[in-house]
Motif scaffolding. Structure first.
Motif, short mmCIF file in Angstrom:
data_model
loop_
_atom_site.label_atom_id
_atom_site.label_comp_id
_atom_site.label_asym_id
_atom_site.label_seq_id
_atom_site.Cartn_x
_atom_site.Cartn_y
_atom_site.Cartn_z
N VAL A 18 -2.35 -2.94 -0.24
CA VAL A 18 -2.48 -2.50 -1.63
C VAL A 18 -3.96 -2.34 -2.00
O VAL A 18 -4.37 -1.34 -2.58
N LEU A 19 -4.77 -3.34 -1.65
CA LEU A 19 -6.18 -3.32 -2.02
C LEU A 19 -6.92 -2.18 -1.32
O LEU A 19 -7.74 -1.48 -1.93
N ASN A 38 -0.52 5.52 -10.25
CA ASN A 38 -1.09 6.40 -9.23
C ASN A 38 -1.15 5.70 -7.87
O ASN A 38 -0.90 6.31 -6.82
N LEU A 39 -1.49 4.42 -7.89
CA LEU A 39 -1.56 3.67 -6.65
C LEU A 39 -0.18 3.55 -6.00
O LEU A 39 -0.03 3.72 -4.79
N ALA A 40 0.81 3.26 -6.81
CA ALA A 40 2.18 3.16 -6.29
C ALA A 40 2.62 4.48 -5.69
O ALA A 40 3.27 4.52 -4.63
N HIS A 53 2.06 -8.41 -5.33
CA HIS A 53 0.83 -8.64 -4.56
C HIS A 53 -0.41 -8.77 -5.45
O HIS A 53 -1.37 -9.44 -5.06
N VAL A 54 -0.40 -8.14 -6.61
CA VAL A 54 -1.49 -8.29 -7.60
C VAL A 54 -0.83 -8.39 -8.97
O VAL A 54 0.04 -7.60 -9.30
N THR A 55 -1.24 -9.36 -9.75
CA THR A 55 -0.53 -9.62 -11.01
C THR A 55 -0.87 -8.61 -12.09
O THR A 55 -0.06 -8.38 -12.99
N ASN A 56 -2.05 -7.99 -12.03
CA ASN A 56 -2.45 -7.02 -13.03
C ASN A 56 -3.63 -6.20 -12.50
O ASN A 56 -4.12 -6.43 -11.39
N MET A 64 -10.36 -5.36 -4.93
CA MET A 64 -11.06 -4.18 -4.40
C MET A 64 -12.53 -4.48 -4.17
O MET A 64 -13.12 -4.08 -3.15
N ILE A 65 -13.16 -5.18 -5.12
CA ILE A 65 -14.56 -5.56 -4.97
C ILE A 65 -14.75 -6.42 -3.72
O ILE A 65 -15.69 -6.22 -2.94
#
Length: 238
Positions: A18-19, A38-40, A53-56, A64-65
């Protein structure tokens, strides 16, 4: 290519996937294009699948950073502190050239991410292993500022202050209005003096490779002199 894309879509979703997909999306279209929807779509899943996998979006951006910072070269073993610091900072700069959205993303966080903290901790450890006192290392990190992460916050860089995407083409410098130039003549001449290398700019503005390395070497030379003199903030000139 179609078969490769289909294989990727069938790959089980994970936080790392995901990241990395989010980083790729920001690299291609700019950080402002990033959304869970968009990511989905890029990953071929429904948006709700991402939240396992990421809460928000804040957690997504932090991750990402950390992916980006994780690309910075590790410290060279058995090398002098000055060489290690310079090489890692220039490695960080190359990383940010691949991810031009990252400097503003890093600046936008209220707290440093675990990856950034680990990088900073490692750099401080390099100074300490090089014989720096805690006092000098503390002041050195303040002096280095964002440059330790490979970018600098420039006086004449209006585009960064406006929060424009790193995917936007840099604009050439423009002259100050005559009345402003007449009132602040030295600012006017400096703002127009340098010729910049557009190909080496992180984001936009005056932060080209020559200027970045010029300032970095000034800092490192001065820091080396202070370290050799046994500098302490309690004994600094008044």
């Amino acid at each position: 290519m179609a078969e490769q894309a289909e294989t990727l879509r069938r790959t089980p979703l994970s936080r790392d996937r995901v990241l990395r997909a989010a980083v790729a999306l920001a690299d291609e279209a700019g950080i402002e294009s990033l959304s869970m929807r968009n990511l989905a779509q890029d990953l071929g899943v429904v948006p709700m699948a991402l939240y396992k996998h990421v809460t928000n979006k804040d957690e997504l951006l932090d991750g990402m950073i950390d992916v980006v910072v994780g690309e910075i070269d590790p410290p060279l073993p058995d090398a002098a502190w000055k060489h290690v610091v310079r090489q890692r900072i220039l490695s960080a700069r190359q990383v940010l050239r691949r991810h031009p959205w990252a400097p503003l993303a890093i600046e936008s966080r209220n707290m440093a991410t675990p990856g950034v903290l680990a990088y900073l901790d490692s750099m401080i450890g390099t100074f300490r292993a090089g014989g720096f006192s805690v006092d000098l290392a503390h002041h050195v990190m303040h002096a280095m500022g964002s440059r330790i992460l490979g970018f600098s916050q420039e006086l004449f860089d209006a585009s960064r202050r406006a929060g424009r995407s790193g995917t936007t083409e840099p604009e050439p410098p423009t002259a100050l209005p005559p009345e402003v130039a007449a009132r602040f003549p030295h600012v006017a001449e400096i703002a127009m003096a340098a010729s910049h290398d557009d190909g080496s700019v992180v984001g936009q503005g005056c932060d080209d490779q020559f200027e970045f390395e010029f300032a970095l070497d000034l800092l490192l030379d001065g820091i080396e002199r202070l370290q050799q003199q046994g500098w302490s903030s309690s004994r600094r000139p008044r």
